[in-house]
Design a protein around this motif. Structure first.
Motif, mmCIF file in Angstrom:
data_model
loop_
_atom_site.group_PDB
_atom_site.id
_atom_site.type_symbol
_atom_site.label_atom_id
_atom_site.label_comp_id
_atom_site.label_asym_id
_atom_site.label_seq_id
_atom_site.Cartn_x
_atom_site.Cartn_y
_atom_site.Cartn_z
ATOM 1 N N ARG A 104 -2.542 -3.096 4.608
ATOM 2 C CA ARG A 104 -2.746 -1.804 3.926
ATOM 3 C C ARG A 104 -1.474 -0.949 3.926
ATOM 4 O O ARG A 104 -1.504 0.259 4.150
ATOM 5 N N ILE A 105 -0.330 -1.580 3.678
ATOM 6 C CA ILE A 105 0.939 -0.855 3.611
ATOM 7 C C ILE A 105 0.899 0.101 2.422
ATOM 8 O O ILE A 105 0.633 -0.295 1.296
ATOM 9 N N GLY A 106 1.172 1.361 2.682
ATOM 10 C CA GLY A 106 1.155 2.355 1.618
ATOM 11 C C GLY A 106 -0.203 2.999 1.401
ATOM 12 O O GLY A 106 -0.359 3.814 0.487
ATOM 13 N N GLY A 107 -1.195 2.655 2.230
ATOM 14 C CA GLY A 107 -2.516 3.271 2.100
ATOM 15 C C GLY A 107 -3.195 2.914 0.789
ATOM 16 O O GLY A 107 -2.916 1.876 0.178
ATOM 17 N N ALA A 108 -4.070 3.808 0.346
ATOM 18 C CA ALA A 108 -4.844 3.551 -0.873
ATOM 19 C C ALA A 108 -3.938 3.375 -2.084
ATOM 20 O O ALA A 108 -4.170 2.499 -2.931
ATOM 21 N N GLY A 109 -2.897 4.199 -2.177
ATOM 22 C CA GLY A 109 -1.972 4.075 -3.304
ATOM 23 C C GLY A 109 -1.232 2.757 -3.296
ATOM 24 O O GLY A 109 -1.029 2.130 -4.339
ATOM 25 N N GLY A 110 -0.829 2.306 -2.113
ATOM 26 C CA GLY A 110 -0.144 1.034 -2.006
ATOM 27 C C GLY A 110 -1.031 -0.133 -2.410
ATOM 28 O O GLY A 110 -0.570 -1.077 -3.055
ATOM 29 N N LEU A 111 -2.323 -0.063 -2.040
ATOM 30 C CA LEU A 111 -3.255 -1.130 -2.406
ATOM 31 C C LEU A 111 -3.405 -1.230 -3.920
ATOM 32 O O LEU A 111 -3.449 -2.332 -4.480
ATOM 33 N N LEU A 112 -3.480 -0.098 -4.589
ATOM 34 C CA LEU A 112 -3.600 -0.102 -6.054
ATOM 35 C C LEU A 112 -2.370 -0.739 -6.697
ATOM 36 O O LEU A 112 -2.486 -1.523 -7.649
ATOM 37 N N VAL A 113 -1.207 -0.413 -6.176
ATOM 38 C CA VAL A 113 0.034 -0.970 -6.709
ATOM 39 C C VAL A 113 0.090 -2.485 -6.481
ATOM 40 O O VAL A 113 0.406 -3.258 -7.395
ATOM 41 N N LEU A 114 -0.236 -2.915 -5.273
ATOM 42 C CA LEU A 114 -0.182 -4.339 -4.944
ATOM 43 C C LEU A 114 -1.181 -5.147 -5.771
ATOM 44 O O LEU A 114 -0.876 -6.232 -6.265
ATOM 45 N N ASP A 115 -2.387 -4.611 -5.913
ATOM 46 C CA ASP A 115 -3.405 -5.309 -6.705
ATOM 47 C C ASP A 115 -2.970 -5.444 -8.164
ATOM 48 O O ASP A 115 -3.130 -6.503 -8.786
ATOM 49 N N ALA A 116 -2.422 -4.357 -8.702
ATOM 50 C CA ALA A 116 -1.994 -4.380 -10.107
ATOM 51 C C ALA A 116 -0.857 -5.377 -10.317
ATOM 52 O O ALA A 116 -0.842 -6.126 -11.295
ATOM 53 N N ALA A 117 0.098 -5.398 -9.388
ATOM 54 C CA ALA A 117 1.234 -6.319 -9.522
ATOM 55 C C ALA A 117 0.766 -7.767 -9.467
ATOM 56 O O ALA A 117 1.259 -8.615 -10.228
ATOM 57 N N LEU B 147 12.154 -12.983 -6.447
ATOM 58 C CA LEU B 147 12.848 -12.186 -5.437
ATOM 59 C C LEU B 147 11.938 -11.895 -4.255
ATOM 60 O O LEU B 147 12.405 -11.771 -3.114
ATOM 61 N N VAL B 148 10.643 -11.746 -4.510
ATOM 62 C CA VAL B 148 9.656 -11.622 -3.434
ATOM 63 C C VAL B 148 8.530 -12.607 -3.715
ATOM 64 O O VAL B 148 8.285 -12.983 -4.866
ATOM 65 N N SER B 149 7.842 -13.012 -2.669
ATOM 66 C CA SER B 149 6.787 -14.010 -2.809
ATOM 67 C C SER B 149 5.407 -13.366 -2.827
ATOM 68 O O SER B 149 5.204 -12.284 -2.271
ATOM 69 N N VAL B 150 4.470 -14.050 -3.443
ATOM 70 C CA VAL B 150 3.088 -13.573 -3.479
ATOM 71 C C VAL B 150 2.487 -13.497 -2.076
ATOM 72 O O VAL B 150 1.796 -12.521 -1.760
ATOM 73 N N PRO B 151 2.712 -14.493 -1.183
ATOM 74 C CA PRO B 151 2.158 -14.358 0.175
ATOM 75 C C PRO B 151 2.615 -13.093 0.887
ATOM 76 O O PRO B 151 1.835 -12.475 1.617
ATOM 77 N N PHE B 152 3.874 -12.696 0.675
ATOM 78 C CA PHE B 152 4.349 -11.448 1.282
ATOM 79 C C PHE B 152 3.578 -10.251 0.758
ATOM 80 O O PHE B 152 3.138 -9.383 1.529
ATOM 81 N N LEU B 153 3.361 -10.179 -0.566
ATOM 82 C CA LEU B 153 2.600 -9.069 -1.132
ATOM 83 C C LEU B 153 1.160 -9.085 -0.622
ATOM 84 O O LEU B 153 0.560 -8.031 -0.390
ATOM 85 N N ARG B 154 0.607 -10.285 -0.444
ATOM 86 C CA ARG B 154 -0.757 -10.380 0.097
ATOM 87 C C ARG B 154 -0.819 -9.821 1.522
ATOM 88 O O ARG B 154 -1.772 -9.155 1.907
ATOM 89 N N ARG B 155 0.205 -10.133 2.310
ATOM 90 C CA ARG B 155 0.209 -9.618 3.683
ATOM 91 C C ARG B 155 0.353 -8.108 3.688
ATOM 92 O O ARG B 155 -0.268 -7.420 4.505
ATOM 93 N N CYS B 156 1.154 -7.561 2.781
ATOM 94 C CA CYS B 156 1.258 -6.102 2.651
ATOM 95 C C CYS B 156 -0.118 -5.497 2.364
ATOM 96 O O CYS B 156 -0.468 -4.443 2.876
ATOM 97 N N ARG B 157 -0.890 -6.197 1.541
ATOM 98 C CA ARG B 157 -2.222 -5.702 1.214
ATOM 99 C C ARG B 157 -3.149 -5.790 2.413
ATOM 100 O O ARG B 157 -3.913 -4.861 2.697
#
Length: 493
Positions: free
Chosen positions: A340-353, A327-337
């Motif tokens: 820094r979408i979502g700040g420090a909390g968002g980075l933790l979520v993106l890295d874990a996913a 439903l979503v692609s890894v490149p999109f999540l990488r760009r979110c990282r």
């Protein structure tokens, strides 16, 4: 044409332990999954996965851009600023969005003349082909997601940001439909300041705000019913009747957030994933809807955790399943990282996913990440001699381009030659195994040998007898039947 949905399996590694859920329904394999659509308003996937060159850091890029902006504000010569910014983007082509963020952020604290200067700069960069509409979409999305934090230090920032957005629309730097992606609270803040503060767009903003408010009300009611009835067809029909596709990212975010508050959040998640699958297959939800919904979810994590302390954990699980369901692609999540979408909390979520979806994440590695990954794989192989594990890792990276496949072959030999005869034997056995099991083609193997010899002048600086060792690899590979007897050292080596 129907195949079971992939199992949703995640492993948090934390105190909750592994969480395993069975597939949530059926995927229509005749339709293209959103993650397989390689382009969107956010840009092409290969651009989203771009990263800084090895000699650059984010801090260095930001410093260079800030310096160029400061000089531009003093000189006010657009053409010179465009030339300098183009040079920076030529070295760091995947970071035009970051440049846009820095330019607009800098203007938020300056006067109207500086804001006009930034609009001229963005327009000049766009006309030069260095800044496309997708990069500007990402620029504004980053600012939309962080406007409340910016406003803490710069109270006038919300109005200035809206004013600059209207300016970009007026000079055709971005499309007018970007207004429909404005967060409701940002629009309301701008409207509360009065018509005089936004003379060029106040009426448009009022129309969008009214439409969005009604859309959110109607879709919230539809989702409430859905969690009771589980009728995906009813939701599809109601969305179709509303006919407001431009706001469906809000529907995506709302559906995910509402799943968190269900009596059984796991069942709630599976129910929403089934809904997304159905709506995307029916072309009612687009890749853009899903992506914008995710950025808004990440940007509100800290607020969500006030009412739902497990919001971050639940978001990790949701993103993991969305990647697995394509439903979503890894490149999109990488760009979110990267943004820094979502700040420090968002980075933790993106890295874990991304850690929980290696079979997807490794297929989308950037150049630097790929080099690092294969280096680690090879060294671990030399320590363990486990060909089966190395082969599994190669499959995780597949499909390999010829360039990357050749680099893998060359790196196996290169790292072995830097060590000992034992590692050279291991390397040869590995390459023979990969070739015979068709993990790498004969052509890729030969390209790897070509690459090794082209780099020989550099190699022998560290390995003086590198030429003789390379010849031994050639002879043994030909004996094993994986390298053509007629293969010869490239003329340009």
């Amino acid at each position: 044409k129907l195949a079971p949905c992939p199992q949703h399996q995640t492993s948090s590694g934390g105190p909750r332990g592994p969480l395993v859920q069975q597939g949530c329904g059926f995927l229509d394999m005749s339709s293209e999954r959103p993650a397989r659509v390689r382009t969107s308003k956010f840009g092409k996937d290969e651009e989203l996965a771009g990263e800084l060159p090895p000699t650059w850091t984010l801090q260095k890029f930001q410093t260079e851009v800030t310096s160029a902006l400061n000089e531009y504000f003093l000189a006010k010569i657009v053409d010179e600023a465009v030339v300098r910014m183009r040079a920076l983007l030529a070295e760091c082509p995947g970071f035009a969005d970051e440049l846009g963020v820095l330019a607009i952020r800098t203007a938020l604290d300056r006067d109207e003349a500086a804001q006009k200067a930034v609009l001229d700069l963005l327009s000049g960069l766009q006309k030069s082909g260095s800044l496309d509409s997708a990069a500007l979409v990402r620029t504004f999305e980053k600012l939309f997601c962080t406007w409340e934090d910016i406003a803490i230090d710069s109270p006038k920032a919300p109005v200035v940001l809206l004013s600059m957005l209207f300016g970009c629309i007026s000079c055709d730097v971005v499309h007018r439909d970007l207004l429909t992606k404005l967060p409701e609270n940002l629009m309301n803040t701008g409207l509360a300041k009065g018509k005089s503060t936004l003379p060029q767009g106040h009426e448009m903003l009022m129309d969008v705000a009214a439409e969005l408010k009604e859309f959110k009300f109607q879709t919230s009611a539809a989702l409430e019913d859905y969690f009771s009835t589980a009728s995906v067809e009813t939701v599809e029909r109601r969305l179709n009747e509303l006919g407001q596709r431009q706001y469906q990212h809000e529907f995506v975010k709302k559906a995910i957030v509402m799943s968190f508050s269900q009596q059984d959040p796991i069942a709630g998640r599976e129910s929403v994933l089934l809904l997304f699958q159905h709506l995307s297959t029916a072309s009612e939800l687009s890749k853009d809807d899903l992506q914008w919904g995710i950025t808004r979810l990440l940007s509100q994590l800290s607020d969500l955790e006030l009412d739902c302390p497990r919001a971050s954990d639940l978001t990790i699980e949701f993103l993991t399943c969305m990647v697995a369901d394509e439903l979503v692609s890894v490149p999109f999540l990488r760009r979110c990282r990267i943004l820094r979408i979502g700040g420090a909390g968002g980075l933790l979520v993106l890295d874990a996913a991304q850690r929980r979806t290696p079979e997807y994440s490794k297929k989308e590695l950037g150049t630097v990440q790929f080099k690092r990954e294969i280096g680690t794989m090879i060294l671990e192989y030399f320590n363990s001699s486990d060909q089966v594990e190395f082969t599994r890792c190669v499959r995780d990276l597949a499909p390999l381009s010829q360039e990357r496949g050749a680099e893998l072959v060359r790196k196996v030999m290169h790292l072995a030659m830097e060590r000992s005869g034992n590692e050279c034997e291991q390397a040869l056995k590995l390459l023979v195994s990969l070739s015979r099991n068709e993990e790498i083609s004969e052509e890729i193997l030969e390209l790897g040998f070509d690459d090794l010899y082209r780099r020989m002048p550099d190699l022998i600086l560290d390995v003086p007898d590198g030429d003789e060792m390379a010849k031994a690899f050639v002879v043994e590979a030909q004996k094993a039947g994986v390298l053509r007897d007629t293969w010869s050292i490239p003329e340009n080596a």
